[in-house]
Write an enzyme that holds these catalytic residues in place. Sequence first.
Site, mmCIF file in Angstrom:
data_model
loop_
_atom_site.group_PDB
_atom_site.id
_atom_site.type_symbol
_atom_site.label_atom_id
_atom_site.label_comp_id
_atom_site.label_asym_id
_atom_site.label_seq_id
_atom_site.Cartn_x
_atom_site.Cartn_y
_atom_site.Cartn_z
ATOM 1 N N ASP A 1 6.810 11.276 -10.258
ATOM 2 C CA ASP A 1 7.295 9.907 -10.462
ATOM 3 C C ASP A 1 7.856 9.735 -11.871
ATOM 4 O O ASP A 1 7.352 8.953 -12.677
ATOM 5 C CB ASP A 1 6.188 8.893 -10.175
ATOM 6 C CG ASP A 1 6.751 7.616 -9.550
ATOM 7 O OD1 ASP A 1 7.987 7.455 -9.553
ATOM 8 O OD2 ASP A 1 5.965 6.799 -9.067
ATOM 9 N N ASP B 1 9.345 9.136 -3.904
ATOM 10 C CA ASP B 1 9.878 8.781 -5.233
ATOM 11 C C ASP B 1 10.193 9.992 -6.099
ATOM 12 O O ASP B 1 10.029 9.948 -7.319
ATOM 13 C CB ASP B 1 8.886 7.880 -5.983
ATOM 14 C CG ASP B 1 8.746 6.510 -5.346
ATOM 15 O OD1 ASP B 1 9.586 6.164 -4.506
ATOM 16 O OD2 ASP B 1 7.796 5.792 -5.682
ATOM 17 N N ASP C 1 -0.296 -0.991 -6.342
ATOM 18 C CA ASP C 1 0.814 -0.151 -6.805
ATOM 19 C C ASP C 1 0.640 0.278 -8.254
ATOM 20 O O ASP C 1 1.288 1.227 -8.704
ATOM 21 C CB ASP C 1 2.130 -0.919 -6.688
ATOM 22 C CG ASP C 1 2.489 -1.276 -5.268
ATOM 23 O OD1 ASP C 1 2.322 -0.426 -4.379
ATOM 24 O OD2 ASP C 1 2.941 -2.416 -5.032
#
EC number: 3.2.1.-
Length: 400
Positions: A73, A120, A339
Amino acid sequence: MNPEWKAKAESVSGGSRISSNPTAVWIDRIAAIEGTSGSSSNGPMGVEDHLLEAVRQGASYIQFVIYNLPGRDCAALASNGELGPTEIDRYKTAYIDPIAAYQNDARFRSLRIINIIEIDSLPNLITNVAGRATETAMCNTMKSNGNYVAGVGYALGKLGAIPNVYNYIDAAHHGWIGWDDNFGPTAELLATAARAQGSNIANVTGFITNTANYSALQEPYITVTEQNRPSKWIDWNRYNDELSFAQAFRSRLVQAGFPSSIGMLIDTSRNGWGGSARPTGPRTTGTLDEQINGSKIDRRIHKGNWCNQSGAGLGERPRANPATGIDAYVWVKPPGESDGSSTEIPNNEGKGFDRMCDPTYGGNARNGNNATGSLSGAPISGAWFPAQVTQLMQNAYPAL
C-alpha cells in the site's frame, strides 16, 4: 461464513441481521497464517482453521484476501504492511508458500477456494508514481524494483496451480482508474503481472473492483455524458459507478490478453448509501455541480476518500451472477472493520497513521484537497469499529 466476524457482528445491536453473510478472511501478515491472539484484524483462527470450519459448515466456497506484498500500500499509511520494499524472497517463502500448502491439502478439495490477490497494489504503479501530482516515494520505489509485479505473479502461479483455487486480482475502482490515461495502462499492467514469475493468464479467474471501498454500484439518476463530465464530482471520468466500470474494464482486460471467460467481482459491503439522505430522483435545477451533487447517491465529498466514510451503508448482499460479466457481488471487506485510525495509535502490526482517516484533515492531491469525510473515533486498520457497523446497518440499501 467467518465465525470470528459473525461473533463481532452479533456483539452489536441488530448485528444478527447480517452476521450470516459470507465475508472474506484477510491474511494481512505472516502471523495470521497460523492465527494470532490480541491482533486487531486477525483472531486465533489461521488459514487451516478457516478451511476446516468451511468444510464443517458444508460451505461450497471460502474467500481469502492475500495481502502482504513488500512495501504494501505504497500510497497510504493506514494499511502499510510488515515487509520492507526489498523483502520479496520472504514474501514468497514465509507467506505465499505456507498459504499454498494449506490450500493444496486434500482435505479441502470440496471447497472452491477464492483468493483476492493483493488489493491496492498494481493500480498504484499507474496513478501514484513520478509524473503524477499524486506520486509517493514508496510507489516510485515499488515501480522501479518490480516487486509488486513479481509478488503478484508468484502468488498467482503458486496458488493457481491448485486445482480448486480461483484467483481474482484487485483492479481498484472507477474513481481511481476510470480515466482514459489510467484505464488501458492498468489493464496492460495486470496482464504483465499475470505472466510474471512463471505465471500465466490461466491462473486468473477474474478481477475484483471496489475492494474495501465505497463507490456506488449504480447511480440511477446520473448518466455520464459529455455535458456533465466537467462536473467536479465526475471530473472527466468515463464512469460514475462500479457496475458500468467493471463491465467495461472486463472488456478491456480481454483486449489485453485475458480470455473471455474471466468474470468480475464487486465488493458491495459498504456502497449502499441508503438512509434518509438518499436521493429519490434527479435534481434538475441549479448549476451543473449542484445538479450532480443533488442527484448522486454516493455521498462522499470526493471519490478519493476511502477511510471510514461517514453516512455509508451496507450494499447489495453477496450473490452470484447478478449482471452480465459479473461473477458475484461479495463482501470482501467485513463490515465494521476499520479502514484506519482517526488519530495516531501505536501498534506492533506495522500499521501507520494516515491523515485521510482524520476527519479534521483538509486532504491532499489524491482527494483534490478536500475534507476526508471520515468518522471520528476509529481504531487501527482491521480493528472492530462498532459505531461504523451500526451506521452501515442504519443506511443499508437495500434496507435490512
